[in-house]
Scaffold this active site. Structure first.
Site, PDB file in Angstrom:
ATOM      1  N   ASP A  32      58.187  16.168  66.239  1.00  0.00           N
ATOM      2  CA  ASP A  32      56.960  16.960  66.280  1.00  0.00           C
ATOM      3  C   ASP A  32      56.895  17.645  67.645  1.00  0.00           C
ATOM      4  O   ASP A  32      56.697  16.973  68.675  1.00  0.00           O
ATOM      5  CB  ASP A  32      55.720  16.072  66.078  1.00  0.00           C
ATOM      6  CG  ASP A  32      55.609  15.525  64.655  1.00  0.00           C
ATOM      7  OD1 ASP A  32      56.640  15.441  63.958  1.00  0.00           O
ATOM      8  OD2 ASP A  32      54.489  15.181  64.246  1.00  0.00           O
ATOM      9  N   LYS A  39      51.146  19.693  57.797  1.00  0.00           N
ATOM     10  CA  LYS A  39      50.656  18.407  58.306  1.00  0.00           C
ATOM     11  C   LYS A  39      49.326  18.604  59.035  1.00  0.00           C
ATOM     12  O   LYS A  39      49.311  19.059  60.183  1.00  0.00           O
ATOM     13  CB  LYS A  39      51.700  17.789  59.254  1.00  0.00           C
ATOM     14  CG  LYS A  39      51.245  16.455  59.877  1.00  0.00           C
ATOM     15  CD  LYS A  39      52.361  15.794  60.690  1.00  0.00           C
ATOM     16  CE  LYS A  39      51.866  14.588  61.471  1.00  0.00           C
ATOM     17  NZ  LYS A  39      52.919  13.949  62.292  1.00  0.00           N
ATOM     18  N   LYS A  80      52.010  22.064  61.738  1.00  0.00           N
ATOM     19  CA  LYS A  80      51.051  20.963  61.917  1.00  0.00           C
ATOM     20  C   LYS A  80      49.885  21.477  62.746  1.00  0.00           C
ATOM     21  O   LYS A  80      50.080  22.243  63.696  1.00  0.00           O
ATOM     22  CB  LYS A  80      51.794  19.806  62.624  1.00  0.00           C
ATOM     23  CG  LYS A  80      50.943  18.666  63.125  1.00  0.00           C
ATOM     24  CD  LYS A  80      51.820  17.540  63.723  1.00  0.00           C
ATOM     25  CE  LYS A  80      50.997  16.502  64.452  1.00  0.00           C
ATOM     26  NZ  LYS A  80      51.818  15.431  65.055  1.00  0.00           N
TER      27      LYS A  80
HETATM   28  O1  LIG Z   1      49.548  13.435  65.004  1.00  0.00           O
HETATM   29  C1  LIG Z   1      48.659  12.640  64.816  1.00  0.00           C
HETATM   30  C2  LIG Z   1      47.398  12.593  65.552  1.00  0.00           C
HETATM   31  O2  LIG Z   1      47.584  12.424  66.915  1.00  0.00           O
HETATM   32  C3  LIG Z   1      46.522  11.493  65.014  1.00  0.00           C
HETATM   33  O3  LIG Z   1      45.218  11.729  65.372  1.00  0.00           O
HETATM   34  P1  LIG Z   1      44.075  10.625  65.082  1.00  0.00           P
HETATM   35  O4  LIG Z   1      44.324   9.508  66.057  1.00  0.00           O
HETATM   36  O5  LIG Z   1      42.789  11.351  65.338  1.00  0.00           O
HETATM   37  O6  LIG Z   1      44.198  10.154  63.662  1.00  0.00           O
END
Ligand SMILES: O=C[C@H](O)COP(=O)(O)O
Length: 323
Positions: free
Chosen positions: A160, A259, A223
């Site tokens: 990513d 994503k 994403k």
């Molecule tokens: O890529 C994923 C995100 O950093 C997750 O975010 P979150 O902790 O708000 O679910």
């Protein structure tokens, strides 16, 4: 309901195209129309009650189970990986006929890749690494490229990356294309997800254009967010990005994944996203090679809802919320 073996890694890679600036500049986003449509989505009766548990299991199979905290430790990552292998208590999975269900992937910082790879050995669950100076993406470019290569060497099969927001904010699409292209090349055989950090791009038009440029440069997924911006995944941003994905597929024949990430923590929100993807892109995108939730706390809420479903303790408010 039966356990389904789903493809974990997309067989089709996005090799990208040349940068087509006319196409990029023609990309618009009608903000008020998109916001109007987004407002109608949470109230829609797209998921029938009988199928709610199946949809929630589907959401688990499409999840990049994530920990991205400054205090991450090997122990925490091992616990996360155990959860990815068995996301819901065994009796619940048995009652649902979903033995063998796993999350789509685990997503960690570069430093935690070896721990995650070891903990997931033999499971078939991919490890995704956030590389390139996550979350700001402002470390020297050669170091961002080196970090990608180290993550791949450590066993991450999905990378990513974060884009330089300033390229989108200044309309320097050539610079964004070149940066993304080089990152794509550094990933080698690993799949690459381009994080746009949409909460920092200013307008939906910038989101639409940055989406197209990243796809042209070979992103396998686009994403929304790092989860660290003040505004992360939203429904208007999602509509903008998935329509760019549809446009890209119409013109090139290549499917690029999507994503949404950051702030998605409720099961009912996951269902809204899934029904939107089904409506706008079709069933093919409801597979882990083309759709992932990036989420650190969504699994906990889904697990609670599945337990209630199996024990017959569905709450009236939950029924009301998803129609
Ligand atoms: O890529 C994923 C995100 O950093 C997750 O975010 P979150 O902790 O708000 O679910």
């Amino acid at each position: 309901m039966t356990t389904t073996q789903l493809p974990q890694v997309q067989d089709q890679r996005n090799d990208g195209t040349a940068l087509d600036l006319d196409w990029v500049m023609a990309a618009q986003a009608n903000t008020s129309a998109i916001e109007r449509r987004a407002k109608t989505l949470p109230g829609r009766r797209s998921v029938k009650k009988d199928y709610q548990a199946a949809w929630l299991c589907k959401a688990i199979s499409l999840m990049d189970l994530t920990t991205l905290s400054g205090d991450d430790s090997e122990g925490r990552v091992r616990r996360l990986c155990a959860k990815a292998r068995q996301p819901v208590a065994q009796p619940i999975l048995h009652a649902l006929g979903m033995e063998g269900l796993t999350t789509g992937a685990v997503c960690v910082y570069h430093d935690m890749v070896p721990t995650a790879v070891a903990a997931l050995a033999g499971s078939g669950i991919p490890v995704a690494a956030v590389s390139t100076g996550f979350p700001a993406g402002l470390s020297p470019f050669h170091l961002r490229i080196a970090e990608i290569k180290e993550s791949v060497a450590a066993g991450a099969t999905e990378i990513d990356i974060v884009i330089s927001r300033r390229h989108a904010l200044t309309g320097n699409w050539k610079a964004l294309y070149d940066e993304m292209r080089e990152m794509r090349d550094a990933c080698g055989d690993a799949h690459v997800k381009a994080i746009l950090a949409t909460g920092e791009l200013g307008t939906l038009r910038n989101v639409a254009r940055a989406s197209l440029v990243c796809m042209m440069a070979g992103a396998d997924f686009i994403k929304t967010s790092t989860g660290k911006e003040p505004v992360n995944a939203t429904l208007p941003v999602t509509l903008t990005m998935i329509r760019a994905i549809r446009d890209y597929q119409d013109r090139t024949g290549t499917r690029v994944g999507y994503k949404p990430a950051g702030g998605i923590s409720k099961a009912k929100d996951a269902l809204v996203y899934l029904s939107m993807i089904k409506d706008e892109l079709g069933d093919r995108w409801l597979q882990p090679d083309l759709f992932r939730f990036g989420a650190s706390s969504l699994l906990g809420d889904i697990e609670r809802q599945l337990e209630h479903h199996v024990t017959g303790a569905y709450s009236a408010s939950w029924r009301h919320a998803i129609g």
